[in-house]
Design an enzyme around this catalytic site. Structure first.
Site, mmCIF file in Angstrom:
data_model
loop_
_atom_site.group_PDB
_atom_site.id
_atom_site.type_symbol
_atom_site.label_atom_id
_atom_site.label_comp_id
_atom_site.label_asym_id
_atom_site.label_seq_id
_atom_site.Cartn_x
_atom_site.Cartn_y
_atom_site.Cartn_z
ATOM 1 N N ARG A 117 1.067 -1.148 0.033
ATOM 2 C CA ARG A 117 0.094 -0.066 0.046
ATOM 3 C C ARG A 117 0.809 1.430 0.102
ATOM 4 N NH1 ARG A 117 -4.010 -2.766 4.405
ATOM 5 N NH2 ARG A 117 -5.282 -4.187 3.054
ATOM 6 N N ARG A 181 7.414 -4.231 -5.587
ATOM 7 C CA ARG A 181 6.122 -4.161 -5.367
ATOM 8 C C ARG A 181 5.361 -5.461 -6.095
ATOM 9 N NH1 ARG A 181 1.638 -5.034 -4.703
ATOM 10 N NH2 ARG A 181 -0.334 -3.828 -4.501
ATOM 11 N N SER A 288 13.543 31.275 8.311
ATOM 12 C CA SER A 288 14.105 31.053 9.532
ATOM 13 C C SER A 288 13.653 31.790 10.590
ATOM 14 C CB SER A 288 15.745 31.601 9.238
ATOM 15 O OG SER A 288 16.472 31.767 10.585
ATOM 16 N N LYS A 294 15.975 34.780 4.968
ATOM 17 C CA LYS A 294 16.262 33.635 4.356
ATOM 18 C C LYS A 294 15.352 32.943 3.510
ATOM 19 C CE LYS A 294 19.583 30.893 5.883
ATOM 20 N NZ LYS A 294 19.846 29.755 6.921
ATOM 21 N N ASN A 296 15.201 29.246 2.751
ATOM 22 C CA ASN A 296 16.004 28.041 2.549
ATOM 23 C C ASN A 296 15.516 26.930 1.765
ATOM 24 O OD1 ASN A 296 17.679 29.008 5.056
ATOM 25 N ND2 ASN A 296 16.046 28.147 6.359
ATOM 26 N N ARG A 327 12.666 -20.014 13.552
ATOM 27 C CA ARG A 327 12.277 -18.580 13.900
ATOM 28 C C ARG A 327 13.089 -18.058 14.820
ATOM 29 N NH1 ARG A 327 7.651 -19.588 15.295
ATOM 30 N NH2 ARG A 327 6.853 -19.184 13.062
#
Length: 469
Positions: A117, A181, A288, A294, A296, A327
């Site tokens: 999923r 997948r 910032s 800024k 970023n 196991r």
């Protein structure tokens, strides 16, 4: 979890797909599918399968926190969940809950469901990313900027080729994720991978009906695994893989590669977004807390963080390949959290990569300005190739070395300095004087030292890369 320290995946579709409730629902889906599969092959009443499916349809009805705390008693959450699910169905259906299975069958299958999923979401965002990068590569096929190696200007390249390279990595990630997948299997083996309990219960069913049961027949368990896989849309494995952890290792590799592939584009974007470079910028740069000026490159930052974390998580999962007995004590248990973290990192990274690519701003003016920072030296490789046939390679390198030194020292262009040096340079013995005269021509030197005229096959390579689908 609120995701307080996980901005890379907080709010993403992958967060919901890998949350506790999603995992709990996957466990319930596996339990219900197993009962339906047994009904499909005649090992359980269809009424029981329907009752278990109804009871397992909504994970919110179950106390996830309580199950987590009770899981300490047996080491995994399936044991208390199976008890709660049994209590939630009518008495006639109760014997068919979790019948013949072991905890690992349900938990491993649930992990594959959650992975399936989540990978579907990752593939959607990778498709968005490659589409945005394809558009950038096409639009900037001939936009020239400095190529950089070991932090220094190397030779010119194009932004189209750079974006096409990022896209190629995204497609590599897509192909690996899609392959994993498509191969995600159910796990069903019983206590030690022999499916013995299902045969035992199958014999009991036949005895009740007055039939006979042959231990060596292929009816029952073999068909059961196939039916279980069909119920969940997963693959029927050749063998129970309770200690053969190829599916988890393949997931680890694909997810870590995806994070790293997206991280490559991210570090390039972050570097080229530096104030002193400014060749790129994110369309929605972050602010910032202390510096209002800024903007970023936040998406690139989060992608880089994911790429740095992913290899260590994958290493834990690869280390769990060494699983003893039927196991292991600890190896299996060590997989759960890092696998969820990897799914979240890759899911969040795919989202952030799509947003980064779709909003990326390219600044050709800054790129063109930076091509001139070395006053033509960025094409010294080309000049060696142009001068070597006439002067010899050693002499050409010596001459250009002197020209480079003077260019840097005198603050003039390489074309100007070369013109002066070549004016005093005698033609080699036996050489055509007109050839050296042509090199001395200012127009020729201007063309030879123009960085935009030395991009090699960048355009053709970009076109070739964009042909890939």
């Amino acid at each position: 979890m609120s995701g307080l320290f996980s901005p890379g995946w907080a709010g993403s579709a992958a967060e919901e797909a890998t949350g506790d409730l999603a995992f709990l629902q996957a466990l319930l889906d596996a339990e219900a599918a197993l009962t339906r599969a047994q009904a499909a092959v005649g090992l359980a009443p269809r009424e029981a399968a329907a009752a278990v499916t109804r009871a397992a349809s909504d994970a919110a009805r179950f106390d996830a926190r309580g199950i987590a705390l009770r899981a300490r008693e047996g080491g995994n959450p399936v044991i208390p969940l199976a008890a709660d699910l049994t209590a939630a169905v009518p008495a006639a259906a109760a014997p068919y809950v979790h019948r013949g299975a072991t905890s690992q069958d349900i938990l491993d299958t649930a992990l594959m469901l959650v992975a399936a999923r989540t990978l579907d979401l990752v593939l959607t965002d990778l498709s968005r990313t490659e589409g945005a990068l394809a558009r950038l590569a096409s639009r900037h096929r001939n936009t020239v900027l400095p190529g950089r190696s070991l932090t220094q200007h190397a030779v010119p390249t194009t932004f189209g080729l750079k974006a096409a390279g990022w896209r190629s990595l995204v497609l590599d990630a897509r192909d690996r994720v899609a392959g994993v997948r498509a191969a995600l299997p159910v796990q069903l083996g019983g206590a030690a991978g022999t499916l013995a309990a299902f045969r035992a219960y199958g014999g009991g069913e036949r005895a009740v009906r007055g039939g006979e049961h042959e231990e060596g027949s292929g009816e029952g368990p073999g068909a059961l695994v196939a039916a279980f896989a069909r119920e969940l849309g997963l693959v029927e494995p050749l063998l129970p893989w309770h200690t053969l952890r190829t599916p988890v290792a393949d997931l680890a590799w694909a997810l870590a590669f995806t994070a790293g592939a997206l991280g490559k584009a991210a570090v390039d974007v972050a570097t080229l977004s530096r104030t002193e470079i400014g060749e790129l910028s994110e369309g929605s740069g972050g602010g910032s807390s202390a510096m209002p000026h800024k903007a970023n490159p936040v998406r690139a930052t989060l992608l880089t963080a994911a790429a740095r974390r992913a290899p260590a998580l994958a290493a834990t999962l690869l280390g769990s390949l060494v699983a003893e007995d039927e196991r292991p004590a600890g190896a299996w248990h060590a997989e759960w959290e890092p696998l969820r973290d990897l799914l979240r990192l890759a899911g969040g990274a795919a989202r952030d990569a799509a947003e980064m690519a779709e909003g990326l701003r390219v600044h050709p003016g800054a790129m063109r300005e930076h091509l001139g920072l070395t006053d033509g030296l960025i094409v010294s490789e080309r000049l060696v190739a142009a001068f070597a046939p006439l002067l010899g390679r050693a002499r050409a390198k010596r001459l250009l070395g002197e020209a480079a030194r003077r260019t840097r020292a005198e603050g003039r262009t390489l074309a100007e300095v070369l013109g002066e040096i070549l004016a005093d340079e005698p033609a080699p013995e036996g050489a055509d004087p007109s050839a050296l005269a042509a090199l001395r021509d200012p127009a020729c030197l201007s063309e030879l030292t123009d960085p935009t005229r030395y991009t090699g096959s960048a355009g053709t390579l970009t076109d070739r890369a964009l042909e890939r689908r």
